[in-house]
Design a protein around this motif. Structure first.
Motif, PDB file in Angstrom:
ATOM      1  N   LEU A   1      -8.732   6.670 -38.305  1.00  0.00           N
ATOM      2  CA  LEU A   1      -8.717   5.782 -37.081  1.00  0.00           C
ATOM      3  C   LEU A   1      -6.971   5.507 -36.761  1.00  0.00           C
ATOM      4  O   LEU A   1      -6.652   5.777 -35.549  1.00  0.00           O
ATOM      5  N   GLN A   2      -6.330   5.384 -37.806  1.00  0.00           N
ATOM      6  CA  GLN A   2      -4.873   5.163 -37.453  1.00  0.00           C
ATOM      7  C   GLN A   2      -4.133   6.598 -36.959  1.00  0.00           C
ATOM      8  O   GLN A   2      -3.436   6.227 -36.002  1.00  0.00           O
ATOM      9  N   ALA A   3      -4.663   7.589 -37.320  1.00  0.00           N
ATOM     10  CA  ALA A   3      -4.218   8.968 -36.728  1.00  0.00           C
ATOM     11  C   ALA A   3      -4.778   9.052 -35.391  1.00  0.00           C
ATOM     12  O   ALA A   3      -4.011   9.740 -34.365  1.00  0.00           O
ATOM     13  N   MET A   4      -6.024   8.671 -35.100  1.00  0.00           N
ATOM     14  CA  MET A   4      -6.341   8.493 -33.837  1.00  0.00           C
ATOM     15  C   MET A   4      -5.303   7.910 -32.946  1.00  0.00           C
ATOM     16  O   MET A   4      -5.191   8.016 -31.503  1.00  0.00           O
ATOM     17  N   ALA A   5      -5.123   6.538 -33.427  1.00  0.00           N
ATOM     18  CA  ALA A   5      -4.578   5.619 -32.581  1.00  0.00           C
ATOM     19  C   ALA A   5      -3.379   6.144 -32.404  1.00  0.00           C
ATOM     20  O   ALA A   5      -2.369   6.013 -31.217  1.00  0.00           O
ATOM     21  N   ALA A   6      -2.639   6.736 -33.486  1.00  0.00           N
ATOM     22  CA  ALA A   6      -1.366   7.464 -33.002  1.00  0.00           C
ATOM     23  C   ALA A   6      -1.218   8.453 -32.065  1.00  0.00           C
ATOM     24  O   ALA A   6      -0.131   8.581 -31.534  1.00  0.00           O
ATOM     25  N   GLU A   7      -2.427   9.246 -32.036  1.00  0.00           N
ATOM     26  CA  GLU A   7      -2.563  10.212 -30.857  1.00  0.00           C
ATOM     27  C   GLU A   7      -2.468   9.710 -29.658  1.00  0.00           C
ATOM     28  O   GLU A   7      -2.035   9.867 -28.637  1.00  0.00           O
ATOM     29  N   ILE A   8      -3.443   8.375 -29.489  1.00  0.00           N
ATOM     30  CA  ILE A   8      -3.164   7.726 -28.238  1.00  0.00           C
ATOM     31  C   ILE A   8      -1.823   7.358 -27.777  1.00  0.00           C
ATOM     32  O   ILE A   8      -1.585   7.188 -26.654  1.00  0.00           O
ATOM     33  N   ASP A   9      -1.322   6.574 -28.694  1.00  0.00           N
ATOM     34  CA  ASP A   9       0.232   6.017 -28.686  1.00  0.00           C
ATOM     35  C   ASP A   9       0.953   7.310 -28.135  1.00  0.00           C
ATOM     36  O   ASP A   9       1.923   7.155 -27.307  1.00  0.00           O
ATOM     37  N   ARG A  10       0.760   8.687 -28.610  1.00  0.00           N
ATOM     38  CA  ARG A  10       1.731   9.605 -28.292  1.00  0.00           C
ATOM     39  C   ARG A  10       1.589   9.824 -26.719  1.00  0.00           C
ATOM     40  O   ARG A  10       2.700  10.356 -26.021  1.00  0.00           O
ATOM     41  N   ARG A  11       0.194   9.825 -26.441  1.00  0.00           N
ATOM     42  CA  ARG A  11      -0.171  10.265 -24.908  1.00  0.00           C
ATOM     43  C   ARG A  11       0.371   9.095 -24.130  1.00  0.00           C
ATOM     44  O   ARG A  11       0.727   9.466 -23.123  1.00  0.00           O
ATOM     45  N   VAL A  12       0.356   7.814 -24.363  1.00  0.00           N
ATOM     46  CA  VAL A  12       0.954   6.697 -23.749  1.00  0.00           C
ATOM     47  C   VAL A  12       2.422   6.897 -23.453  1.00  0.00           C
ATOM     48  O   VAL A  12       2.820   6.734 -22.598  1.00  0.00           O
ATOM     49  N   SER A  13       2.866   7.263 -24.498  1.00  0.00           N
ATOM     50  CA  SER A  13       4.426   7.486 -24.567  1.00  0.00           C
ATOM     51  C   SER A  13       4.775   8.644 -23.533  1.00  0.00           C
ATOM     52  O   SER A  13       5.779   8.659 -23.050  1.00  0.00           O
ATOM     53  N   SER A  14       4.096   9.960 -23.571  1.00  0.00           N
ATOM     54  CA  SER A  14       4.356  10.797 -22.666  1.00  0.00           C
ATOM     55  C   SER A  14       4.277  10.482 -21.289  1.00  0.00           C
ATOM     56  O   SER A  14       4.863  10.976 -20.324  1.00  0.00           O
ATOM     57  N   ILE A  15       3.228   9.554 -20.948  1.00  0.00           N
ATOM     58  CA  ILE A  15       2.914   9.264 -19.708  1.00  0.00           C
ATOM     59  C   ILE A  15       4.238   8.169 -19.161  1.00  0.00           C
ATOM     60  O   ILE A  15       4.795   8.482 -18.156  1.00  0.00           O
ATOM     61  N   LYS A  16       4.580   7.543 -19.953  1.00  0.00           N
ATOM     62  CA  LYS A  16       5.779   6.701 -19.564  1.00  0.00           C
ATOM     63  C   LYS A  16       7.007   7.649 -19.644  1.00  0.00           C
ATOM     64  O   LYS A  16       7.637   7.138 -18.775  1.00  0.00           O
ATOM     65  N   ALA A  17       7.065   8.628 -20.368  1.00  0.00           N
ATOM     66  CA  ALA A  17       8.325   9.394 -20.121  1.00  0.00           C
ATOM     67  C   ALA A  17       8.498   9.830 -18.914  1.00  0.00           C
ATOM     68  O   ALA A  17       9.694  10.387 -18.674  1.00  0.00           O
ATOM     69  N   ILE A  18       7.385  10.266 -18.410  1.00  0.00           N
ATOM     70  CA  ILE A  18       7.458  10.901 -16.911  1.00  0.00           C
ATOM     71  C   ILE A  18       7.594  10.018 -15.818  1.00  0.00           C
ATOM     72  O   ILE A  18       7.588  10.281 -14.582  1.00  0.00           O
ATOM     73  N   GLY A  19       7.861   8.627 -16.250  1.00  0.00           N
ATOM     74  CA  GLY A  19       8.163   7.577 -15.249  1.00  0.00           C
ATOM     75  C   GLY A  19       6.903   6.823 -14.641  1.00  0.00           C
ATOM     76  O   GLY A  19       7.297   6.219 -13.594  1.00  0.00           O
ATOM     77  N   GLU A  20       5.827   6.724 -15.132  1.00  0.00           N
ATOM     78  CA  GLU A  20       4.810   6.151 -14.709  1.00  0.00           C
ATOM     79  C   GLU A  20       4.640   4.804 -15.005  1.00  0.00           C
ATOM     80  O   GLU A  20       4.830   4.409 -16.176  1.00  0.00           O
ATOM     81  N   GLN A  21       5.203   4.072 -14.058  1.00  0.00           N
ATOM     82  CA  GLN A  21       5.136   2.544 -14.103  1.00  0.00           C
ATOM     83  C   GLN A  21       3.922   1.914 -13.790  1.00  0.00           C
ATOM     84  O   GLN A  21       3.449   1.917 -12.666  1.00  0.00           O
TER      85      GLN A  21
END
Length: 106
Positions: free
Chosen positions: A25-45
């Motif tokens: 579960l923690q690994a899946m949450a980390a994967e979701i967190d990585r995806r959220v970070s990648s979305i934020k990195a492209i400037g999605e406000q």
């Protein structure tokens, strides 16, 4: 049932899982967190809910592609895919959907 605290985008969520599945579960949450970070990195406000929806869509797209590949391989090699493998993929997909529903309720 075990309760696990996970962090996504700096927010903590308490999520239940089967005993012994805490690391998964923690690994899946980390994967979701990585995806959220990648979305934020492209400037999605956007707001938290939208970030989670976009991350879920990215994961669903990847799952769709994996399923399509799986089906293509199965069609090309009918004896090459074990029923156990198919059952495991279905369990993983169902668990991912449960977790997404839990996160949507939070």
């Amino acid at each position: 049932m075990a309760n696990v605290n996970i962090r996504i985008n700096g927010f903590s969520y308490s999520v239940s899982c089967e005993d012994g599945q805490e690391r998964h579960l923690q690994a899946m949450a980390a994967e979701i967190d990585r995806r959220v970070s990648s979305i934020k990195a492209i400037g999605e406000q956007t707001g938290e809910a939208r970030l989670l929806v976009l991350a879920a869509l990215l994961l669903a797209d990847e799952l769709h592609d994996l399923r399509a590949t799986h089906e293509a391989l199965r069609a090309a090699k009918p004896t090459g895919v074990s029923p156990e493998h198919v059952a495991r993929l279905r369990r993983v997909a169902a668990r991912a959907e449960e977790i997404a529903a839990d996160l949507a309720e939070s």
